[in-house]
Design an enzyme around this catalytic site. Sequence first.
Site, PDB file in Angstrom:
ATOM      1  NE  ARG A   1      12.756  34.582  12.998  1.00  0.00           N
ATOM      2  CZ  ARG A   1      13.551  34.287  11.972  1.00  0.00           C
ATOM      3  NH1 ARG A   1      13.471  33.121  11.378  1.00  0.00           N
ATOM      4  NH2 ARG A   1      14.427  35.168  11.511  1.00  0.00           N
TER       5      ARG A   1
ATOM      6  CG  ASP B   1      10.987  19.808   7.795  1.00  0.00           C
ATOM      7  OD1 ASP B   1      10.249  20.771   8.090  1.00  0.00           O
ATOM      8  OD2 ASP B   1      12.143  19.959   7.352  1.00  0.00           O
TER       9      ASP B   1
ATOM     10  CD  GLU C   1      16.869  24.158   4.060  1.00  0.00           C
ATOM     11  OE1 GLU C   1      17.839  24.825   3.647  1.00  0.00           O
ATOM     12  OE2 GLU C   1      16.140  24.512   4.994  1.00  0.00           O
TER      13      GLU C   1
ATOM     14  CG  ASP D   1      11.004  30.173   7.826  1.00  0.00           C
ATOM     15  OD1 ASP D   1      10.553  29.186   7.216  1.00  0.00           O
ATOM     16  OD2 ASP D   1      11.794  30.070   8.763  1.00  0.00           O
TER      17      ASP D   1
HETATM   18  O1  LIG Z   1      13.692  22.161   7.435  1.00  0.00           O
HETATM   19  C1  LIG Z   1      13.315  22.757   8.661  1.00  0.00           C
HETATM   20  C2  LIG Z   1      12.687  24.105   8.441  1.00  0.00           C
HETATM   21  O2  LIG Z   1      13.706  24.995   7.965  1.00  0.00           O
HETATM   22  C3  LIG Z   1      13.296  26.326   7.687  1.00  0.00           C
HETATM   23  O3  LIG Z   1      12.751  26.975   8.762  1.00  0.00           O
HETATM   24  C4  LIG Z   1      13.354  26.776  10.005  1.00  0.00           C
HETATM   25  O4  LIG Z   1      14.406  27.658  10.222  1.00  0.00           O
HETATM   26  C5  LIG Z   1      14.030  29.000  10.527  1.00  0.00           C
HETATM   27  C6  LIG Z   1      15.293  29.749  10.854  1.00  0.00           C
HETATM   28  O5  LIG Z   1      16.048  29.123  11.818  1.00  0.00           O
HETATM   29  C7  LIG Z   1      13.037  29.064  11.689  1.00  0.00           C
HETATM   30  O6  LIG Z   1      12.657  30.373  11.984  1.00  0.00           O
HETATM   31  C8  LIG Z   1      11.815  28.282  11.269  1.00  0.00           C
HETATM   32  O7  LIG Z   1      10.840  28.347  12.244  1.00  0.00           O
HETATM   33  C9  LIG Z   1      12.275  26.867  11.071  1.00  0.00           C
HETATM   34  O8  LIG Z   1      11.168  26.101  10.743  1.00  0.00           O
HETATM   35  C10 LIG Z   1      12.258  26.263   6.588  1.00  0.00           C
HETATM   36  O9  LIG Z   1      11.867  27.534   6.168  1.00  0.00           O
HETATM   37  C11 LIG Z   1      11.045  25.455   7.087  1.00  0.00           C
HETATM   38  O10 LIG Z   1      10.098  25.373   6.060  1.00  0.00           O
HETATM   39  C12 LIG Z   1      11.506  24.052   7.465  1.00  0.00           C
HETATM   40  O11 LIG Z   1      10.450  23.382   8.094  1.00  0.00           O
END
Ligand SMILES: OC[C@H]1O[C@H](O[C@H]2O[C@H](CO)[C@@H](O)[C@H](O)[C@H]2O)[C@H](O)[C@@H](O)[C@@H]1O
Length: 575
Positions: A279, A167, A528, A315
């Site tokens: 996780r 990000d 988002e 994810d």
């Molecule tokens: O914008 C932040 C991130 O949001 C998503 O992933 C995040 O949330 C997931 C669930 O809580 C977690 O498992 C993951 O590791 C986090 O990065 C999104 O899919 C990401 O691309 C983004 O960086």
Amino acid sequence: MSNTILSKDSGPIIPTTPLVTFLERVQQTALNTYGHNKKGFDPKLYVDLSLKQNLSTTEKVFDKLVINGSVSVKEFDEFVEKYLGGAEEDLVYVHPVDFVDEPPDFLPKVKNMEVRNWALEVHSLWKNLSRKVSDRVIDRPEFYTLLPLKNPVIIPGSRFREVYYWDSYWVIRGLLASKMYETAKGIVYNLISLIDEYGHVLNGARAYYTNRSQPPLLSSMVIDIYNRTGDKDLVLKALPALLKEHKFWNSGIHKVIIEDTEGTTHTLSRYYAMWNEPRPESSTIDKETASKLSNNCSKTRLYREIASTAETGWDFSTRWMRNGSDLTTLATTSIIPVDLNAYILKMELDITSLANVIGDNITAASFTKAFQARKRAIDSIFWNSEMQQWLDYWLSDSNESKEVYTWNASGQNRKVFCSNFIPLWIQLFNSVECFCLCIREKDVKMVDEVVQSLQSSGLVCPAGIATSLTNSGQQWDFPNGWAPIQHMIVKGLVSSGSEQARLVAEDIAVKWIRTNYAAYKKSGTLHEKYDVEKCGDFGGGGEYGPQTGFGWSNGVVLAFLEEFGWPEDLKLDCP
Ligand SMILES: OC[C@H]1O[C@H](O[C@H]2O[C@H](CO)[C@@H](O)[C@H](O)[C@H]2O)[C@H](O)[C@@H](O)[C@@H]1O
């Protein structure tokens, strides 16, 4: 990486902290206590809480209270109130040092007043998303899951209360448009400190994210900041960290060797988390997903795949699933992803340029060889001349790890994902000898063919580029469109040297800006992700509700307006 151990499923694991393990129990108890019906139950909230007293005292009280995982709602609420600190207490608001209401020479190509006023509002959102680690965390780090970073950060927003790795690249792109160079550098220094401590940049700055990384874009952040500021000190400090990060992605379980049809071997990289349990931030969800499997061995394997998918940044998505309607068929560690290898090639190019900046000729020469080798690997393993796209490569046998895999045409995943076009960002259509230095007629012809393929792929929709063509209910699938993807593809098209590609890029950027604006007018915020089927609609799906704020979306709006501007007479509303 020093505390890495080998697990029963033979992959490495990085153990988590006792606090994270305890808060996971609190999370499970919360779910048992409130039931699935609690509105907006978010498992991540519980692993973001902190201690008010030491862990052993808190755990003793909790153990006494909770019998067989259950307790009354009243008693649970009282326990949380008395013994745990709120999720917002560890990162506190800080006014960014370099924020001014209207930066000098802000978005000079934006001529339309409505757009300029909105852009200034988007710019002012950096203030809402700016945080620094609270002194309480510095004093008692063992009470918190937040990692104590030195400099202020820009968070994505909503449930994402900490800094995220990939990000940050688009946050920084926006900060550069906002001329907030100090904030941008501070973020990079924070990420470098994570490499110093853990050997890689973490998914995010929390104790439960230490076992995986995210798409590696640190070099892109450094080079973009250097190109604006000429700060050689940043380059000097970043280069050793980038060399470490490059090693992380090119050794151990991340490294895959594959032999092509000519008998040439290539080294590429894959995602592979160092974790094989639920996780922590989504523990209750992962356990439920795994409950469909009957034996512990397959559960352990699934947990590894889930964590590895979180490492991809995508994810979750059908891109990583053998059966697109069944999350238990995730097979991410058996895939060599085209975008990851494009990012690493970019890292190699960036390291070459940065080494040249500080006169480190030896590093520059060795990374020139590295990017040339990866370019050949990408051409040979991922490129599909019939589809005019770069396709992920699936390794033949998921359970068997081999020294050298043999390439087979059927291993290329012919399904259409926006990631098939990410190599545009790295100019992968350029021939090796011409890489980044020139644009040849032959290369432009190839861009035009890839653009043709993009346009007829079904991905280009009324409000931007869709993630895939499959509506699976997962968030990294149709109809969601994500800011980082729009940016990489648009930027790649613009830099390609093809006039046709530039027109397509501009069209996508205009659609994207319009949908962000229309949604902002309705909701007062950026989102988002967006639903690319209809201008002004935000996205959904996946394991958590729609989030707002939002770091990378704000960044891409500002980056697009900086690149293309906005003529006075062009309407901003949806068509
Ligand atoms: O914008 C932040 C991130 O949001 C998503 O992933 C995040 O949330 C997931 C669930 O809580 C977690 O498992 C993951 O590791 C986090 O990065 C999104 O899919 C990401 O691309 C983004 O960086």
